[in-house]
Design a protein around this motif. Structure first.
Motif, PDB file in Angstrom:
ATOM      1  N   ALA A  90       6.828  -2.973  -0.638  1.00 11.54           N
ATOM      2  CA  ALA A  90       6.665  -2.226   0.611  1.00 11.54           C
ATOM      3  C   ALA A  90       6.066  -0.852   0.358  1.00 11.54           C
ATOM      4  O   ALA A  90       5.184  -0.396   1.102  1.00 11.54           O
ATOM      5  CB  ALA A  90       8.009  -2.090   1.331  1.00 11.54           C
ATOM      6  N   THR A  91       6.520  -0.202  -0.705  1.00 11.41           N
ATOM      7  CA  THR A  91       5.973   1.110  -1.066  1.00 11.41           C
ATOM      8  C   THR A  91       4.482   0.994  -1.378  1.00 11.41           C
ATOM      9  O   THR A  91       3.671   1.807  -0.928  1.00 11.41           O
ATOM     10  CB  THR A  91       6.731   1.695  -2.270  1.00 11.41           C
ATOM     11  N   GLU A  92       4.113  -0.027  -2.129  1.00 13.40           N
ATOM     12  CA  GLU A  92       2.697  -0.238  -2.461  1.00 13.40           C
ATOM     13  C   GLU A  92       1.886  -0.585  -1.217  1.00 13.40           C
ATOM     14  O   GLU A  92       0.762  -0.112  -1.044  1.00 13.40           O
ATOM     15  CB  GLU A  92       2.555  -1.326  -3.531  1.00 13.40           C
ATOM     16  N   ALA A  93       2.444  -1.385  -0.318  1.00 13.25           N
ATOM     17  CA  ALA A  93       1.735  -1.725   0.926  1.00 13.25           C
ATOM     18  C   ALA A  93       1.512  -0.477   1.771  1.00 13.25           C
ATOM     19  O   ALA A  93       0.425  -0.293   2.343  1.00 13.25           O
ATOM     20  CB  ALA A  93       2.528  -2.771   1.712  1.00 13.25           C
ATOM     21  N   ARG A  94       2.513   0.403   1.845  1.00 13.33           N
ATOM     22  CA  ARG A  94       2.337   1.658   2.588  1.00 13.33           C
ATOM     23  C   ARG A  94       1.251   2.514   1.950  1.00 13.33           C
ATOM     24  O   ARG A  94       0.411   3.085   2.646  1.00 13.33           O
ATOM     25  CB  ARG A  94       3.660   2.431   2.655  1.00 13.33           C
ATOM     26  N   ARG A  95       1.256   2.587   0.621  1.00 15.39           N
ATOM     27  CA  ARG A  95       0.235   3.374  -0.065  1.00 15.39           C
ATOM     28  C   ARG A  95      -1.157   2.810   0.212  1.00 15.39           C
ATOM     29  O   ARG A  95      -2.078   3.546   0.554  1.00 15.39           O
ATOM     30  CB  ARG A  95       0.493   3.380  -1.577  1.00 15.39           C
ATOM     31  N   ARG A  96      -1.306   1.507   0.115  1.00 13.04           N
ATOM     32  CA  ARG A  96      -2.613   0.868   0.328  1.00 13.04           C
ATOM     33  C   ARG A  96      -3.111   1.035   1.761  1.00 13.04           C
ATOM     34  O   ARG A  96      -4.307   1.053   2.001  1.00 13.04           O
ATOM     35  CB  ARG A  96      -2.547  -0.617  -0.002  1.00 13.04           C
ATOM     36  N   ASN A  97      -2.183   1.144   2.678  1.00 14.23           N
ATOM     37  CA  ASN A  97      -2.557   1.290   4.089  1.00 14.23           C
ATOM     38  C   ASN A  97      -2.496   2.751   4.549  1.00 14.23           C
ATOM     39  O   ASN A  97      -2.519   3.012   5.753  1.00 14.23           O
ATOM     40  CB  ASN A  97      -1.671   0.405   4.956  1.00 14.23           C
ATOM     41  N   LYS A  98      -2.398   3.648   3.559  1.00 12.30           N
ATOM     42  CA  LYS A  98      -2.372   5.084   3.829  1.00 12.30           C
ATOM     43  C   LYS A  98      -1.288   5.468   4.840  1.00 12.30           C
ATOM     44  O   LYS A  98      -1.508   6.255   5.752  1.00 12.30           O
ATOM     45  CB  LYS A  98      -3.750   5.564   4.283  1.00 12.30           C
ATOM     46  N   LEU A  99      -0.110   4.895   4.636  1.00  2.44           N
ATOM     47  CA  LEU A  99       1.036   5.168   5.505  1.00  2.44           C
ATOM     48  C   LEU A  99       2.126   5.932   4.766  1.00  2.44           C
ATOM     49  O   LEU A  99       3.276   5.957   5.187  1.00  2.44           O
ATOM     50  CB  LEU A  99       1.614   3.846   6.044  1.00  2.44           C
ATOM     51  N   GLU A 100       1.767   6.550   3.666  1.00  2.00           N
ATOM     52  CA  GLU A 100       2.739   7.315   2.877  1.00  2.00           C
ATOM     53  C   GLU A 100       3.194   8.536   3.655  1.00  2.00           C
ATOM     54  O   GLU A 100       2.467   9.091   4.468  1.00  2.00           O
ATOM     55  CB  GLU A 100       2.127   7.738   1.549  1.00  2.00           C
TER      56      GLU A 100
END
Length: 101
Positions: A90-100
């Motif tokens: 989930a953390t990686e998905a947020r990073r990839r989708n610029k949702l950090e």
């Protein structure tokens, strides 16, 4: 493991998934989830050289050192382990989708 008959490991990986799907019917949800997590660990069979991806590296480390330990500990420990594994992705998905943030 790759061989001359299965140089990319795809057959072995697919066979593992097929037998896991069938076994899940009798084994119950916990063993089925163990097999799914193990399928992530076995990704190297079909996708070599995945090192360097922070999420996959972390997941691989977690699975190598803690999957069976958590599974055999108790229900709550196993669920917490799976929650932590999902959080890695989930953390990686947020990073990839610029949702950090």
């Amino acid at each position: 493991m790759t061989s001359r008959e299965d140089p990319d490991g795809l057959f072995e990986y697919a066979s593992f998934l097929a037998s896991s799907a069938r076994g899940a019917l009798e084994e119950g949800t916990y063993t089925a989830s163990l097999r799914l997590a193990d399928a992530i660990r076995r990704l190297d069979l079909i996708v070599p050289d995945t090192e360097g991806n922070p999420a996959l590296d972390r997941a691989r480390e977690m699975l190598a050192t803690g999957l069976e330990k958590a599974y055999f500990a108790d229900r709550d420990t196993y669920i917490a382990f799976l929650d932590e594994l999902v959080a890695v992705f989930a953390t990686e998905a947020r990073r990839r989708n610029k949702l950090e943030g």
